[in-house]
Structures are given as structure tokens and as C-alpha cells.
Enzyme design. Structure first.
Site, short mmCIF file in Angstrom:
data_model
loop_
_atom_site.label_atom_id
_atom_site.label_comp_id
_atom_site.label_asym_id
_atom_site.label_seq_id
_atom_site.Cartn_x
_atom_site.Cartn_y
_atom_site.Cartn_z
CB SER A 206 -0.88 -0.04 1.26
OG SER A 206 -1.64 1.14 1.37
CE LYS B 216 -4.69 0.02 0.10
NZ LYS B 216 -5.38 -0.80 1.12
CG LEU B 217 -1.01 3.90 -6.90
CD1 LEU B 217 -1.10 4.78 -8.15
CD2 LEU B 217 0.40 3.94 -6.32
CE LYS B 218 -4.06 3.61 2.04
NZ LYS B 218 -5.32 3.08 2.59
CG ASP C 257 -7.79 2.27 0.23
OD1 ASP C 257 -8.96 2.72 0.29
OD2 ASP C 257 -7.23 1.71 1.21
CG ASN D 122 -8.36 4.94 3.23
OD1 ASN D 122 -7.26 4.96 2.68
ND2 ASN D 122 -8.75 3.92 4.00
CD GLU E 39 -8.85 -0.88 0.14
OE1 GLU E 39 -7.85 -0.99 -0.61
OE2 GLU E 39 -8.79 -1.07 1.36
CG ASP F 72 -10.82 -1.12 4.27
OD1 ASP F 72 -11.19 -1.64 5.33
OD2 ASP F 72 -9.70 -0.56 4.18
CE LYS G 272 -7.72 -2.73 6.14
NZ LYS G 272 -7.87 -1.26 6.25
N GLY H 66 -4.49 -4.67 5.58
CA GLY H 66 -3.52 -4.51 6.66
C GLY H 66 -3.77 -3.20 7.38
O1 OSB Z 1 -7.42 1.53 4.13
O2 OSB Z 1 -6.32 -0.25 3.92
C1 OSB Z 1 -6.49 0.83 4.46
C2 OSB Z 1 -3.57 1.51 6.81
C3 OSB Z 1 -4.23 2.07 7.88
C4 OSB Z 1 -5.59 2.25 7.82
C5 OSB Z 1 -6.29 1.86 6.67
C6 OSB Z 1 -5.64 1.30 5.60
C7 OSB Z 1 -4.24 1.15 5.66
C8 OSB Z 1 -3.44 0.65 4.57
C9 OSB Z 1 -2.10 0.03 4.90
O3 OSB Z 1 -3.73 0.78 3.40
C10 OSB Z 1 -2.15 -1.44 4.74
C11 OSB Z 1 -0.93 -2.14 5.29
O4 OSB Z 1 -0.86 -2.40 6.51
O5 OSB Z 1 -0.07 -2.47 4.50
MG MG Z 2 -8.54 0.53 2.68
#
Ligand code: OSB
Ligand code: MG
Length: 375
Positions: free
Chosen positions: A143, A169-171, A196, A198, A221, A246, A270, A298
Site C-alpha cells: 500500500s 495499491k495507490l492511496k 484506495d 478511504n 477500494e 473496506d 481485515k 492490513g
Molecule cells: O485503508 O487499507 C487501508 C492503513 C491504515 C488504515 C487503513 C488502511 C491502511 C493501509 C495500509 O492501506 C495497509 C498495510 O498495513 O499495509
Molecule cells: Mg482501505
């Protein structure tokens, strides 16, 4: 198994680089470890769990202090009281036992894992075996946080591909979506790629999200808010990129709703978010029965949570690489033996329980707070 004590250990671990998502930037992590001490016919054992709650309630309503509080005030006392009433508390009975406490799934998951680890260690059985996993390793994705510039992102992703990660995976967030994705596609071609958000978008952003269609992403995501399951189903009809949930999937019931509504072509599982590894397996089973792909998310876990995630990700429905990366992705030093990448894969531990334990010296050095509760 008789539980003697539960210890709550708060660690402080600096991140190797700031991690930026649409909800903020983290530069350090405060993992909450749960250590259960138990015995059975004269044999003493320790079980370990990890709570994935972040320091602030920006990903989920839970946060570090709420998890510590609910464990000490409600969950651990429930366990002790049930045991004092003559019943044996197990990971399998734990879910029903703590049902009267609404929510707080990350706190529950951490204690459930510590119980599961303890009882499996007494049985000499691995978590992977308990979950029905036969795989020996899982493919590892990474990520990648929002960066200060597109060239910097290209450099960072290049480093991870050199490390061997098999999926990127790109935020993303409004203002950091089409251009970064285009740049990665132009530089690295058809590398398995997903994004992702969020929860950073609204349904009214569908036009903008549709611009991602041309890049052949594996999935997008959680584009919309946690409680917008129906709106995710609408969005899924407006864009070609498969929608993955998620934050919205907080339980088996939520997963069933999302699948029935067509809101999730893919689910990020998760264990912390859904209240434990046993609920995570139930969601896996539901998804598999409905042809919905899952992958293991994760939460910047230490080696404790990472070991358990690797085991879970070995189940057959986990057909996409997870955010199960090496310790070095986030930490200079892990509290367990470092989790390492081998040809793009993470090995599933085979030892009893989760198969790893904290190193006492590193644990002592990284711990910033501890609280012991005795039965
Ligand atoms: O949205 O998947 C998520 C980390 C903290 C909170 C939410 C997310 C994440 C990650 C990191 O994307 C995932 C990792 O532990 O590699
Ligand atoms: Mg996520």
C-alpha cells in the site's frame, strides 16, 4: 485452559517514512498488544494478539485509547467473570460472550486472537491449520501512500517493485487520482494496480472516478463513506473499475448486505475491523459462495498481526494479493523476527499458534505503557 492474566501493552514505533492517506499522515504507530497468560493441567502458556485501532478515530470509530479502555473496563472483566462462573472461555465462545458490548470490534478482535493463540499453543497447532489453510505462503502487495509529487511516487513505486512486491495499491483522494495512476501505468506498464480512497469521494464524483476506467485497475477500494453501501452499488453501475469495500464491511451481516446489493465486487477482509479472525473466515466463506473475490487488508501491524494475517490470507478465497507486506515496509525494527519478502511472497508461520512471539528485549524497549489485569 484457565486464564490467569491479560496484559495490555502499548508500543511506540516510528515509521520508516510518513504514510499519507486521504484521512491524514502517520509518522509513527502505537500498536496495542494483548498478552494472555493461561494454564492447562500444569502447563503455562502465553497468547498474543494485536489491536489494529489507530491513534485517532479517522479510519474507524475506534481508536487506541477507546480500545484500551473497553478491554480493561468491559471485555477482560467479562472473560474473567465467565471463567469465575465455572465456564471455560475459548476463542470460539468469546464472540457470544462479548455480544452485549456493542461495536468495539478491533478491541474484541485483539483479545480473541490472544485467546486463540494461547489455546492453539497448548494444542501445539498452528493458526493456519486451525483456519483450514494448506498454503505455505501468500503473495505480497504493498500500500503506497499519497506522495508530495508524481515523480516522487514513481520513484517510491519503483523501489517496491524492485523489492519484489507483486501488486501496487495507490492511496488516492480528490486531486490525487488520475494523474498518479496514469504516471504509474506509463512508467511500469501492466503491473497489477489498484487504488484506495478511504471514503474521500461522493457519489457526485462518479464522472471523475469514471476517468480511472481506462487504466484497467484491479479495483477501487472504499470510494464513498462507510455507511453508503447502497450508494456504492449505484457507483458500481456508473464505473467499470470493480468496487471493493473496506471500511463498510464491519461484520458478516454488512458483507451479506453489500453482496446482495451489488455494492462489492471485491471485499477487503481485515480481522480487526470485523471483530476477529473467526468472523473474518465467515466473511471469506460467504464471499466465496457468492463468487466475490477477497483479499487481506492490513493496518500497519507489527509481526504479531502480520503473522496472523498471513495465515488468514492463505484461505482459498483470497484470490488477490493482500496488503501483507514485509516488516521493513513500515518499520526499521519489528517486535518479532522480521517478516520478510521472498520472491514476492510472505511465508505463513507453521509453529504453534500464530507462530511468532515478541523478542523480550525489543518489546521492553518499544513499550510505552502497560496494564495488567488479573483473574
Ligand atoms: O485503508 O487499507 C487501508 C492503513 C491504515 C488504515 C487503513 C488502511 C491502511 C493501509 C495500509 O492501506 C495497509 C498495510 O498495513 O499495509
Ligand atoms: Mg482501505
Amino acid at each position: 485452559m484457565r486464564i490467569r492474566s491479560v496484559e495490555l501493552l502499548t508500543l511506540r514505533m516510528p515509521l520508516v517514512a510518513p504514510f499519507t492517506t486521504s484521512f491524514g499522515t502517520q509518522t509513527e504507530r502505537f500498536p496495542l498488544l494483548v498478552r494472555v497468560t493461561a494454564d492447562d493441567r500444569g502447563r503455562e502458556v502465553e497468547g498474543w494478539g494485536e489491536c489494529v485501532a489507530l491513534e485517532r478515530p479517522v479510519y474507524s470509530p475506534e481508536y487506541l485509547d477507546s480500545a484500551r479502555e473497553i478491554l480493561a473496563r468491559e471485555l477482560v472483566p467479562l472473560v474473567f467473570a465467565d471463567q469465575a462462573a465455572g465456564r471455560e472461555v475459548t476463542a470460539e465462545s468469546f464472540g457470544e460472550l462479548v455480544r452485549p458490548i456493542v461495536g468495539h470490534r478491533m478491541a474484541k478482535a485483539a483479545l480473541e486472537l490472544a485467546l486463540l493463540d494461547a489455546q492453539l499453543r497448548l494444542d501445539g497447532r498452528s493458526l493456519a491449520s486451525r483456519l483450514g489453510v494448506t498454503a505455505e505462503s501468500v503473495p505480497s502487495g504493498v500500500s503506497v501512500g499519497i506522495q508530495e509529487s508524481v515523480p516522487k511516487l514513481v520513484e517510491v513505486v519503483g523501489g517496491y517493485l524492485e523489492d519484489g512486491y507483486v501488486r501496487i495499491k495507490l492511496k488516492i483522494e480528490p486531486g490525487w487520482d488520475v494523474e498518479p495512476v496514469r504516471a504509474i501505468r506509463e512508467r511500469f506498464g501492466e503491473v497489477p494496480l489498484q487504488v484506495d480512497a478511504n471514503t474521500a469521494y461522493r457519489l457526485s464524483d462518479a464522472q471523475q472516478l469514471r476517468r480511472l476506467d481506462e487504466f484497467g485497475l484491479l479495483l477501487i477500494e472504499q470510494p464513498l463513506a462507510e455507511d453508503d453501501i447502497r450508494q456504492h452499488a449505484e457507483l458500481a453501475r456508473l464505473i467499470q473499475t470493480p468496487v471493493c469495500l473496506d471500511e463498510s464491511i464491519v461484520s458478516l451481516a454488512a458483507a451479506a448486505d453489500a453482496v446482495a446489493l451489488g455494492a462489492a465486487a471485491v471485499i477487503n477482509i481485515k480481522a480487526g475491523r470485523v471483530g476477529g479472525y473467526l468472523e473474518a473466515v465467515r466473511i471469506h466463506d460467504l464471499a466465496r459462495a457468492n463468487g466475490v473475490a477477497v483479499w487481506c487488508g492490513g493496518m500497519l501491524e507489527t509481526g504479531i498481526g502480520r503473522a496472523a494475517n498471513a495465515a488468514l490470507a492463505g484461505l482459498p478465497g483470497f484470490t488477490l494479493p493482500g496488503d501483507v507486506s514485509a516488516s521493513g515496509r513500515f518499520y526499521f525494527e519489528d517486535v518479532t523476527e522480521p517478516v520478510v519478502l521472498e520472491a514476492g511472497r510472505i511465508r505463513i508461520p507453521t509453529g504453534p499458534g500464530i507462530g511468532v512471539t515478541p523478542d523480550p528485549e525489543r518489546l521492553a524497549r518499544l513499550t510505552v505503557a502497560r496494564r495488567t489485569l488479573n483473574a
